[in-house]
Design an enzyme around this catalytic site. Structure first.
Site, PDB file in Angstrom:
ATOM      1  N   GLU A   2      32.556 -49.431   1.194  1.00 32.14           N
ATOM      2  CA  GLU A   2      32.522 -49.215  -0.240  1.00 32.14           C
ATOM      3  C   GLU A   2      32.532 -47.723  -0.544  1.00 32.14           C
ATOM      4  OE1 GLU A   2      33.417 -49.808  -3.009  1.00 32.14           O
ATOM      5  OE2 GLU A   2      32.102 -51.333  -3.862  1.00 32.14           O
ATOM      6  N   HIS A  55      32.659 -59.371   0.045  1.00 32.21           N
ATOM      7  CA  HIS A  55      31.503 -59.933   0.758  1.00 32.21           C
ATOM      8  C   HIS A  55      30.645 -60.828  -0.138  1.00 32.21           C
ATOM      9  CE1 HIS A  55      28.683 -57.362  -1.411  1.00 32.21           C
ATOM     10  NE2 HIS A  55      29.600 -56.409  -1.293  1.00 32.21           N
TER      11      HIS A  55
END
Length: 215
Positions: free
Chosen positions: A89, A16
């Protein structure tokens, strides 16, 4: 030489864009932080480059920073970016929200053990192998659905991408950190060969204003 016609499927693992916590060098983990203005611009530029790879499918972590990054490519390709919680994550417990230096100061032994490649529940959170166990089956399932020579884009996070690549390459978990970091909005490419997956491109993409690791 391997020409384009001879390559198998391809997986692009795209981190990202930048967030405020990236700039502050804070561990984000599963904290749901959005992109900052620089991250939005990074995602726009990177999506234009990735569109040239003509992806066949896009899957993304459902955390905002990844989903917003994926949306730029999704809009260009008119392909849905399918959200998957398993691509989030790593949960890093007490480390989340702390800067790198604060972690070193408070949890120095734990941090050093992790950097040595030992199995560590950072901040009481997930092991890297547990991250791989939830992320890799999703990636494999979507890769298997690709057409011959097809491309899958996986939008995720630095730690999750490292664990996924390490597992798909068959590396021992103690060696996963040797893959190095992945900068914001850059990507690795795995290419399928008869012997399995190989890392054909590492940390691709335009250099960013600043380079931040983890999360």
């Amino acid at each position: 030489m391997h020409g384009e016609s001879s390559r198998g499927r391809r997986i692009v693992l795209w981190r990202h864009g930048q967030t405020a916590w990236n700039r502050e060098q804070r561990f984000q983990g599963t904290t749901d932080i959005g992109l900052n203005a620089a991250g939005v611009e990074e995602a726009r530029r990177a999506a234009t480059a990735l569109a040239a790879l003509t992806p066949d499918a896009i899957i993304t972590s459902d955390l905002r920073r990844a989903a917003a990054t994926a949306e730029r490519l999704s809009a260009l390709m008119r392909l849905p970016a399918v959200p998957k919680t398993g691509l989030r994550e790593a949960y890093t417990g007490r480390w989340q929200g702390l800067t790198h230096q604060e972690i070193v100061n408070r949890y120095g032994e734990e941090y050093a053990a992790w950097k040595r490649g030992e199995p560590v529940r950072r901040g009481g959170g997930e092991l890297d192998t547990e991250v791989a166990e939830r992320a890799v089956p999703i990636v494999e399932r979507y890769a298997e659905r690709l057409p011959e020579h097809g491309t899958l884009v996986v939008v995720s996070h630095g730690g999750t991408i490292r664990a996924t690549v390490g597992r798909l390459l068959g590396l021992r978990p103690s060696k996963w950190l040797s893959l190095g970091g992945l900068s914001n909005c850059r990507w690795h490419v795995l290419s399928q060969e008869s012997s399995g997956w190989r890392l054909s491109v590492r940390n691709a993409g335009a250099p960013q204003e600043a380079e931040f690791g983890e999360g």
